[in-house]
Scaffold this motif. Structure first.
Motif, PDB file in Angstrom:
ATOM      1  N   ASP A 198       0.842  -1.184   0.000  1.00 45.35           N
ATOM      2  CA  ASP A 198       0.000   0.000   0.000  1.00 45.35           C
ATOM      3  C   ASP A 198       0.884   1.241   0.000  1.00 45.35           C
ATOM      4  O   ASP A 198       2.051   1.188   0.361  1.00 45.35           O
ATOM      5  N   GLY A 199       0.305   2.365  -0.380  1.00 42.50           N
ATOM      6  CA  GLY A 199       1.042   3.618  -0.340  1.00 42.50           C
ATOM      7  C   GLY A 199       1.514   4.073  -1.705  1.00 42.50           C
ATOM      8  O   GLY A 199       1.194   3.472  -2.737  1.00 42.50           O
ATOM      9  N   ALA A 200       2.321   5.127  -1.714  1.00 43.37           N
ATOM     10  CA  ALA A 200       2.786   5.738  -2.953  1.00 43.37           C
ATOM     11  C   ALA A 200       3.813   4.873  -3.687  1.00 43.37           C
ATOM     12  O   ALA A 200       4.067   5.083  -4.868  1.00 43.37           O
ATOM     13  N   GLN A 201       4.434   3.935  -2.971  1.00 40.17           N
ATOM     14  CA  GLN A 201       5.389   3.004  -3.568  1.00 40.17           C
ATOM     15  C   GLN A 201       4.771   1.609  -3.473  1.00 40.17           C
ATOM     16  O   GLN A 201       5.071   0.841  -2.551  1.00 40.17           O
ATOM     17  N   PRO A 202       3.904   1.237  -4.429  1.00 43.54           N
ATOM     18  CA  PRO A 202       3.075   0.038  -4.269  1.00 43.54           C
ATOM     19  C   PRO A 202       3.723  -1.283  -4.652  1.00 43.54           C
ATOM     20  O   PRO A 202       3.095  -2.332  -4.522  1.00 43.54           O
ATOM     21  N   VAL A 203       4.980  -1.249  -5.144  1.00 45.44           N
ATOM     22  CA  VAL A 203       5.637  -2.489  -5.557  1.00 45.44           C
ATOM     23  C   VAL A 203       6.767  -2.808  -4.584  1.00 45.44           C
ATOM     24  O   VAL A 203       7.700  -2.018  -4.400  1.00 45.44           O
ATOM     25  N   GLY A 204       6.686  -3.964  -3.940  1.00 52.92           N
ATOM     26  CA  GLY A 204       7.758  -4.423  -3.067  1.00 52.92           C
ATOM     27  C   GLY A 204       8.696  -5.339  -3.818  1.00 52.92           C
ATOM     28  O   GLY A 204       8.258  -6.326  -4.412  1.00 52.92           O
ATOM     29  N   CYS A 205       9.982  -5.011  -3.822  1.00 53.99           N
ATOM     30  CA  CYS A 205      10.994  -5.813  -4.502  1.00 53.99           C
ATOM     31  C   CYS A 205      11.554  -6.784  -3.458  1.00 53.99           C
ATOM     32  O   CYS A 205      12.256  -6.357  -2.525  1.00 53.99           O
ATOM     33  N   ALA A 206      11.231  -8.056  -3.584  1.00 52.93           N
ATOM     34  CA  ALA A 206      11.636  -9.033  -2.578  1.00 52.93           C
ATOM     35  C   ALA A 206      12.748  -9.952  -3.100  1.00 52.93           C
ATOM     36  O   ALA A 206      12.740 -10.339  -4.263  1.00 52.93           O
ATOM     37  N   ARG A 207      13.648 -10.292  -2.224  1.00 52.58           N
ATOM     38  CA  ARG A 207      14.739 -11.198  -2.543  1.00 52.58           C
ATOM     39  C   ARG A 207      14.573 -12.481  -1.741  1.00 52.58           C
ATOM     40  O   ARG A 207      13.916 -12.504  -0.697  1.00 52.58           O
ATOM     41  N   ARG A 208      15.171 -13.566  -2.219  1.00 52.28           N
ATOM     42  CA  ARG A 208      15.094 -14.832  -1.478  1.00 52.28           C
ATOM     43  C   ARG A 208      15.958 -14.749  -0.214  1.00 52.28           C
ATOM     44  O   ARG A 208      16.983 -14.071  -0.184  1.00 52.28           O
ATOM     45  N   VAL A 209      15.500 -15.457   0.819  1.00 50.12           N
ATOM     46  CA  VAL A 209      16.270 -15.513   2.064  1.00 50.12           C
ATOM     47  C   VAL A 209      16.614 -16.961   2.386  1.00 50.12           C
ATOM     48  O   VAL A 209      16.025 -17.894   1.858  1.00 50.12           O
TER      49      VAL A 209
END
Length: 209
Positions: A198-209
């Motif tokens: 949510d919010g003005a930056q709607p894309v989360g860039c996720a990396r593997r852990v």
């Protein structure tokens, strides 16, 4: 100093349930989702303990079906209001990023107010625990929003759900949101998963852990 009962309070979105507000799912193919508006101030209301039910900086005790407003110095105080809005959470401003849980407050008319001294409008309060744990913190495994630093796992059907990054949430983390951007194209090359935020930056860039 007298306590006020929260007879009209219903539906507390606690920790794990709070993820329902964010959707927290893998972005579908196609155009990126537009960001929601930034939090805005509500209509000015009287402040101070007892003047408005669960106003900003006031505290509540915990309960299963209802909550009681208590002085923040009380031994019963468990969480503080960090933001308070009228209306419904689905249509209103976002809670602050590190909110631990959200309380939904039903409307009360003066006739049903225990003091008969004014109505309580429908609204919601963004709450922060007075003491750890703080599930709304980055990596905490809960809170009403998924933010940078949070970890998620695949729950099937293209969905992901938040879990504690330290593994204490019962589900092993598979990805961690490393960055929030406006469009997928702005994610780092090492991005393994796009998470809807949510919010003005709607894309989360996720990396593997």
């Amino acid at each position: 100093m007298r306590e006020r009962s929260s007879v009209g309070v219903v539906c507390a979105l606690l920790v794990l349930v709070a993820a329902l507000l964010t959707g927290c799912q893998v972005l579908k193919s196609g155009s990126d989702k537009d960001g929601r508006a930034a939090p805005r101030a509500t209509t000015t209301q009287p402040s101070g303990y007892g003047a408005v039910f669960l106003a900003v900086d006031e505290c509540s005790s915990f309960g299963s079906t209802s909550f009681t407003e208590v002085p923040c110095t009380s031994e019963r105080a468990a969480a503080r209001v960090v933001a308070r809005y009228d209306g419904t959470a689905g249509d209103g401003p976002l809670c602050p990023a590190t909110t631990d849980f959200v309380l939904h407050i039903s409307r009360q008319n003066p006739s049903s107010d225990e003091d008969g001294d004014g109505s309580i409008p429908q609204g919601y309060a963004c709450m922060r625990n007075l003491q750890p744990p703080h599930p709304g913190d980055p990596g905490g495994g809960g809170g009403p929003r998924t933010i940078v630093g949070d970890c998620v796992y695949g729950s099937g059907n293209g969905q992901v759900r938040e879990t504690a990054c330290d593994g204490s949430g019962g589900k092993k983390p598979q990805y961690q949101v490393a960055k929030a951007v406006a469009r997928r194209a702005r994610c780092p090359a090492a991005t393994a998963l796009y998470v809807q935020l949510d919010g003005a930056q709607p894309v989360g860039c996720a990396r593997r852990v």
